[in-house]
Design a protein around this motif. Structure first.
Motif, PDB file in Angstrom:
ATOM      1  N   GLY A 199       9.171  -9.200   7.639  1.00  0.00           N
ATOM      2  CA  GLY A 199       7.710  -9.124   7.555  1.00  0.00           C
ATOM      3  C   GLY A 199       7.153  -7.810   7.078  1.00  0.00           C
ATOM      4  N   LEU A 200       7.836  -6.649   7.331  1.00  0.00           N
ATOM      5  CA  LEU A 200       7.300  -5.336   6.959  1.00  0.00           C
ATOM      6  C   LEU A 200       8.462  -4.408   6.635  1.00  0.00           C
ATOM      7  CD1 LEU A 200       4.713  -3.525   6.759  1.00  0.00           C
ATOM      8  CD2 LEU A 200       5.211  -2.810   9.111  1.00  0.00           C
ATOM      9  N   VAL A 201       8.443  -3.836   5.377  1.00  0.00           N
ATOM     10  CA  VAL A 201       9.452  -2.855   4.976  1.00  0.00           C
ATOM     11  C   VAL A 201       8.768  -1.780   4.143  1.00  0.00           C
ATOM     12  CG1 VAL A 201      11.401  -4.460   4.992  1.00  0.00           C
ATOM     13  CG2 VAL A 201      10.029  -4.210   2.923  1.00  0.00           C
ATOM     14  N   LYS A 202       9.540  -0.710   3.868  1.00  0.00           N
ATOM     15  CA  LYS A 202       9.041   0.314   2.941  1.00  0.00           C
ATOM     16  C   LYS A 202      10.188   0.762   2.050  1.00  0.00           C
ATOM     17  CE  LYS A 202       9.750   4.259   6.087  1.00  0.00           C
ATOM     18  NZ  LYS A 202       9.072   5.369   6.816  1.00  0.00           N
ATOM     19  N   TRP A 203       9.822   1.261   0.885  1.00  0.00           N
ATOM     20  CA  TRP A 203      10.807   1.722  -0.108  1.00  0.00           C
ATOM     21  C   TRP A 203      10.916   3.234  -0.023  1.00  0.00           C
ATOM     22  CZ3 TRP A 203      14.525  -0.122  -3.021  1.00  0.00           C
ATOM     23  CH2 TRP A 203      14.978   0.577  -4.145  1.00  0.00           C
ATOM     24  N   ILE A 230       0.853  -1.199   0.000  1.00  0.00           N
ATOM     25  CA  ILE A 230       0.000   0.000   0.000  1.00  0.00           C
ATOM     26  C   ILE A 230       0.883   1.241   0.000  1.00  0.00           C
ATOM     27  CG2 ILE A 230      -0.207   0.378   2.516  1.00  0.00           C
ATOM     28  CD1 ILE A 230      -3.273   0.719   1.918  1.00  0.00           C
ATOM     29  N   GLU A 231       0.384   2.329  -0.542  1.00  0.00           N
ATOM     30  CA  GLU A 231       1.069   3.619  -0.474  1.00  0.00           C
ATOM     31  C   GLU A 231       0.608   4.343   0.795  1.00  0.00           C
ATOM     32  OE1 GLU A 231       1.639   7.807  -2.962  1.00  0.00           O
ATOM     33  OE2 GLU A 231       0.769   6.051  -3.961  1.00  0.00           O
ATOM     34  N   TYR A 232       1.565   4.773   1.606  1.00  0.00           N
ATOM     35  CA  TYR A 232       1.249   5.474   2.867  1.00  0.00           C
ATOM     36  C   TYR A 232       2.247   6.606   3.030  1.00  0.00           C
ATOM     37  CZ  TYR A 232       0.591   6.371   7.869  1.00  0.00           C
ATOM     38  OH  TYR A 232       0.356   6.968   9.078  1.00  0.00           O
ATOM     39  N   ASP A 233       1.726   7.825   3.186  1.00  0.00           N
ATOM     40  CA  ASP A 233       2.565   9.022   3.311  1.00  0.00           C
ATOM     41  C   ASP A 233       3.587   9.121   2.180  1.00  0.00           C
ATOM     42  OD1 ASP A 233       1.260  10.007   5.498  1.00  0.00           O
ATOM     43  OD2 ASP A 233       2.754   9.363   6.971  1.00  0.00           O
ATOM     44  N   GLY A 234       3.139   8.765   0.945  1.00  0.00           N
ATOM     45  CA  GLY A 234       3.991   8.892  -0.233  1.00  0.00           C
ATOM     46  C   GLY A 234       5.014   7.812  -0.400  1.00  0.00           C
ATOM     47  N   LEU A 291       6.034   3.458  -0.391  1.00  0.00           N
ATOM     48  CA  LEU A 291       5.478   2.149  -0.687  1.00  0.00           C
ATOM     49  C   LEU A 291       5.793   1.205   0.456  1.00  0.00           C
ATOM     50  CD1 LEU A 291       4.080   0.223  -2.697  1.00  0.00           C
ATOM     51  CD2 LEU A 291       6.354  -0.291  -3.618  1.00  0.00           C
ATOM     52  N   TRP A 292       4.715   0.713   1.172  1.00  0.00           N
ATOM     53  CA  TRP A 292       4.865  -0.222   2.277  1.00  0.00           C
ATOM     54  C   TRP A 292       4.554  -1.626   1.775  1.00  0.00           C
ATOM     55  CZ3 TRP A 292       5.266   0.949   7.832  1.00  0.00           C
ATOM     56  CH2 TRP A 292       5.603   2.287   8.076  1.00  0.00           C
ATOM     57  N   VAL A 293       5.342  -2.609   2.245  1.00  0.00           N
ATOM     58  CA  VAL A 293       5.232  -3.977   1.757  1.00  0.00           C
ATOM     59  C   VAL A 293       5.254  -4.939   2.942  1.00  0.00           C
ATOM     60  CG1 VAL A 293       6.342  -5.786   0.386  1.00  0.00           C
ATOM     61  CG2 VAL A 293       6.349  -3.429  -0.432  1.00  0.00           C
ATOM     62  N   GLY A 294       4.300  -5.900   2.969  1.00  0.00           N
ATOM     63  CA  GLY A 294       4.272  -6.910   4.017  1.00  0.00           C
ATOM     64  C   GLY A 294       4.238  -8.306   3.425  1.00  0.00           C
ATOM     65  N   GLY A 295       4.693  -9.314   4.258  1.00  0.00           N
ATOM     66  CA  GLY A 295       4.665 -10.677   3.744  1.00  0.00           C
ATOM     67  C   GLY A 295       5.352 -11.668   4.654  1.00  0.00           C
ATOM     68  N   ASP A 296       5.917 -12.754   4.007  1.00  0.00           N
ATOM     69  CA  ASP A 296       6.559 -13.850   4.735  1.00  0.00           C
ATOM     70  C   ASP A 296       8.076 -13.689   4.819  1.00  0.00           C
ATOM     71  OD1 ASP A 296       4.068 -15.117   4.834  1.00  0.00           O
ATOM     72  OD2 ASP A 296       4.395 -16.106   2.913  1.00  0.00           O
TER      73      ASP A 296
END
Length: 968
Positions: free
Chosen positions: A199-203, A176-180, A182-187
């Motif tokens: 489990g959770l990072v952002k670009w 999802i895009e949050y505060d401009g 890109l947030w990414v979640g997974g295994d």
């Protein structure tokens, strides 16, 4: 601008059934799990594993389901609206699904499916829009055939990796895009080597960041993140998944499957749920979470629960579902949940169910637009940004091509004319309405023109941009100048373009072309600098660049090449001009010398003698050159063996005379050839003598003829001699042999046969060893097998040593086969063939019936009979004919007789007088009654003209008697 309107009624342009708060059926549901939902084309889109009502992609309009063409294959995982189209991803590949060449991703434009690039090599699980680009995530390691670690961005042409090709070690489940960002979640764990990135990072635009320094969670998330959601009501990010404890600011706190992030700190929602969360969505100011739990902060809630942010409490939604929830969204004020469940609130709800609540507060209208200012002819995209769950929307777009809409998200609205316009949105729900307005500015799009110019090398040109209205800015390319006029001096032809911008609207680029004409150069070349009088010289002007004009002096010629014949030494000058640019003049001087002449005598000699040839020049002092031989004397002696042409060239002061020639004719020893021939006896042939030279005389022996050709017809092989004499120099002879071959003869036999039979014809030649040709048929053997249908003739020609016989004829007489048809009349059999010999047979053992040798046969009793017919030696046998019913009786309590049987058009009936008054019934083989007759006489005739041929049964009522009849 906002206006609040209170209402006591639920207002909607959509038809929504009002019911108590419980889970409701959605068009009968689907036949397998739902994995993802989105809104597109003002419809709810459901994707999953189902194939009914559609193939993995189904569209709900609030009333019924519709399909997106043939859908996709295997499994649909997620869907999103992008650039007005519907994008679907999942576990589908080109060879398993209707979307041709769609590998893990397909685009539906409302009419057809198309691929996006060559797709991916493994499952695509989720989609997002970030910075306007489409982002795909999942379990793939290649995109468009290139290494790509589980996440890729579509650049409009191809898929590009985000980060390195091995950054992610496991699946990406949500984005999802949050505060401009890109947030990414997974295994995944340790993204790009970052040990805290679990489990959770952002670009951040350059690198993947996580843990405390990236997403404010020390050490990362302890288990899979399944869903990320931004709540439009509070602007916070919500995360769901399998995690339990998160380390926040150094303190480990129980979150249990769900967490909220306000941009700096993560907060649990109560004590969370007792298992994992798969779906999160806002509804009527509350947050709905779905998954595989049955308790939320101690409150019983089966697979789905509601979080009230005002009271920070969890509550159940009915009695929940019998299996986990995977997807959720809100469509036209109604909440939809999808997953693996088949019941909700204890009622059948196949994999999708809806929940409706009357909003407790009116909506707060909000307008989301792509921009507030565009140029005339452009479009602005509008979407509903209202909160508190409106259920109806009324849009007004004065000045636009579409002036109103009742859709929640009307999408692209286009404005054809400049001006300032007010957009109005009224959003309503069951608690009231609210109005929001915004102004949009539509600016005029200017135009601009630029002049063209033509210059020579080294010169300058001025280009001027003329706009439709002043006050704007100019941008030239190349060069980047911003003035209305520019002065340029290009070294080659160049196009200069300018874009004119006024009030933020840029014109279409206009170009001015500066044509740079090269200043040419020219040179003159000549075929010779010295010529002899009477000769010509070719002068060629060669410019550096072609296409210009020429002017020669003297003469005034205007061509590239001139051909001149000066009588005295002369200088020639050429001027050259190209595209208005003049080259420096070029010249060439031609020196002229006088040309001598020479002559020589012809001679005739016999073979072996010598003759002297002498050259006579017009003036002395020059040199000679003879050919052949290369001699340089004025006189030469020659003794050629054959007639030869000798030539001499005389050169004086460098000028060669024209060539003088002498023909020396040599009367050589003649030869003569005469043709040999081979002929057939009785034929003639032409013999022709061919001498080596003409003008001589011929003498033939035998015969004494004196012509070059004679016609001979010897009776046997002979020789003929010709003698040829020419110019008294010599005689020549040759002998012709004429071989005479005998002409053969041939004969053919005649034959007689019956129709349908074959016979052999044989050709008998006078001498064997030759070849045969039959007609008709073209066979080439001595014997042929023929099967004519009628009397026919066949001819053969026999050829031996090239001599062909006269055609011999053989005739095959064909006698017809007898007519073997037989006619039966009142039990008498008659042959239809006349004038033949007959022998009747009993078909039971095919034995001859003694004495039955006539054309007609009257059998003694029932049976099967045939006849053998002989006609002109041709014998054939008829088919067996059946005689049945010459007399058939059935007696029971009296007598009943019917004859003849079989019958043609009628039959007679005799019966006991006791049967008078009874009814005779006649039925066909199927039991259908074809006649009923009341018996009034002991003897009567029944007409059967209308009966079809076949088997019938006659019975007398109450008698028990039945007779089988046959109609012929």
């Amino acid at each position: 601008m906002r206006i609040s309107i209170l209402s006591i009624c639920f207002i909607s342009v959509f038809s929504i059934t009002c019911y108590s708060q419980s889970w409701q059926d959605v068009g009968g549901g689907t036949n397998n799990s739902s994995h993802g939902m989105c809104l597109w084309d003002n419809k709810l889109v459901d994707v999953g594993s189902f194939n009914n009502p559609c193939q993995r992609v189904a569209l709900w309009d609030g009333t019924s389901w519709s399909c997106a063409g043939g859908g996709v294959g295997l499994v649909g995982r997620d869907a999103i609206e992008w650039n007005g189209n519907l994008v679907v991803v999942g576990d589908f590949w080109n060879n398993f699904q209707p979307c041709t060449d769609c590998n893990g991703i397909g685009v539906w434009d409302g009419t057809s499916w198309t691929p996006l690039g060559t797709g991916f090599n493994n499952d695509v699980l989720c989609l997002a829009i970030w910075n306007g680009d489409l982002i795909a995530g999942g379990d793939f390691t290649e995109a468009d055939g290139q290494p790509c670690s589980r996440i890729a961005r579509w650049d409009g042409t191809t898929w590009q990796p985000i980060g390195g090709p091995t950054d992610f070690d496991n699946d990406i489940r949500c984005m999802i895009e949050y505060d401009g960002e890109l947030w990414v979640g997974g295994d995944f764990n340790n993204v790009a080597g970052c040990s805290a990135c679990d489990g959770l990072v952002k670009w951040d635009g350059t690198n993947w960041v996580g843990g405390d320094s990236g997403v404010d969670i020390q050490g990362g998330v302890d288990s899979t993140v399944r869903v990320l959601y931004v709540n439009p009501n509070d602007g916070n990010l919500y995360m769901g998944g399998h995690f339990t404890d998160l380390s926040i600011d150094g303190v480990t706190t129980a979150f249990n499957g769900v967490a909220m992030y306000d941009g700096s700190v993560w907060t649990p929602l109560g004590s969370g749920v007792n298992s994992y969360v798969r779906a999160i969505h806002e509804y009527n100011g509350n947050l709905i979470v779905g998954g595989d739990f049955n308790s939320a902060s101690g409150t019983s809630a089966n697979k789905i629960a509601k979080w009230n942010p005002n009271t920070s409490t969890w509550s159940a939604m009915g009695s929940g579902m019998n299996d986990y929830v995977k997807s959720a969204t809100v469509y036209n004020g109604v909440f939809y949940a999808g997953g693996a469940f088949t019941s909700a609130d204890g009622q059948p709800r196949e994999y999708i169910a809806s929940w409706y609540e009357v909003p407790s507060v009116p909506p707060v209208a909000g307008i989301n637009s792509s921009t507030g200012s565009v140029c005339a002819g452009s479009c602005i995209s509008f979407a509903d940004f209202s909160t508190n769950t409106p259920t109806s929307w009324t849009w007004s777009f004065p000045g636009a091509s579409v002036t109103s809409s009742n859709l929640q998200n009307p999408g692209s609205i286009c404005y054809p004319n400049p001006g300032t316009y007010t957009v109005t949105l009224q959003a309503c729900n069951g608690s009231g309405c609210d109005v929001e307005t915004m102004n949009v500015t539509i600016n005029s799009t200017p135009t601009v023109t630029v002049n063209n110019a033509t210059i020579c090398e080294g010169e300058s040109a001025t280009l001027t941009a003329t706009p439709s209205s002043g006050g704007g800015t100019f941008a030239w390319s190349p060069g980047g100048a911003t003035t209305s006029s520019i002065t340029v001096n290009p070294t080659g032809s160049t196009s200069y373009s300018v874009v004119y911008t006024l009030n933020g609207c840029a014109s279409i680029s206009s170009a001015g072309n500066v044509a740079v004409n090269e200043v040419p150069s020219v040179t003159v070349s000549s075929s010779s600098s010295i010529i002899c009088s009477g000769n010509s010289v070719t002068l060629t002007a060669t410019p550096s660049v072609g296409g210009g004009t020429y002017s020669w002096s003297p003469g005034g010629a205007s061509s590239t090449v001139i051909n001149e014949s000066p009588s005295t030494t002369t200088t020639y000058t050429v001027s050259y001009s190209l595209n208005g640019c003049d080259a420096p003049d070029a010249n060439a001087t031609i020196t002229v010398n006088q040309t001598p002449s020479v002559s020589v005598n012809d001679e005739t000699i016999c073979d072996g003698t010598t003759v002297t040839l002498t050259a006579i020049p017009s003036a002395g002092g020059g040199t000679y050159l003879w050919n052949p031989g290369g001699q340089t004397n004025q006189s030469i002696d020659v003794n050629p063996s054959s007639s030869t042409n000798y030539s001499v060239v005389y050169t004086l002061n460098g000028c060669e005379s024209t060539i003088a020639t002498s023909d020396v004719t040599v009367i050589a020893q003649p030869t003569v050839d005469v043709n040999d021939e081979t002929i057939c006896s009785g034929n003639s042939v032409l013999l022709t003598a061919s001498p080596s030279s003409g003008g001589g005389s011929f003498l033939w022996s035998p015969g004494g003829e004196t012509t070059s050709s004679i016609n001979v017809n010897p009776g046997s092989t002979s020789t003929f001699t010709v003698t040829y004499t020419v110019n008294g120099c010599a005689d020549a002879t040759d002998i012709s042999t004429v071989i005479v071959n005998e002409t053969p003869t041939v004969s053919v036999n005649n034959e007689t046969l019956c129709a349908g039979e074959s016979t052999a014809l044989s050709a008998l030649p006078s001498v064997i060893g030759g070849t045969y040709l039959w007609s008709p048929g073209g066979e080439t053997s001595a014997n042929i097998l023929v099967s004519p249908s009628s009397t026919s003739s066949y001819s053969v020609v026999y050829t031996l040593n090239g001599c062909s016989s006269a055609a011999a004829m053989g005739t095959v007489t064909v006698n017809p086969m007898p007519d073997i048809t037989v006619t039966e009349n009142n039990f008498v059999l008659s042959s239809n063939q006349t004038g033949a010999a007959y022998q009747w047979l009993d078909c039971e053992n095919m034995s001859e019936i003694t004495g039955e040798t006539s054309a007609n046969f009257n059998p003694a009793g029932d049976g099967d009979y045939a006849v053998v017919i002989t006609l002109n030696g041709c014998v054939d046998t008829s088919a067996c004919s059946t005689i049945y019913g010459m007399q058939i009786k059935n007696i029971e309590s009296g007598l009943l007789t019917i004859y003849p049987n079989p019958f043609h058009d009628s039959f007679s009936v005799e019966l006991n007088g006791d049967m008078i008054g009874q009814t005779m019934i006649i039925s066909d083989a199927s039991g259908k009654v074809v006649a009923q007759i009341i018996v009034s006489n002991a003897h009567f005739i029944v007409s059967a003209e209308n009966f079809s041929p076949g088997v019938y049964y006659a019975s007398v009522q109450n008698s028990g008697l039945t007779i089988r009849l046959i109609k012929l």
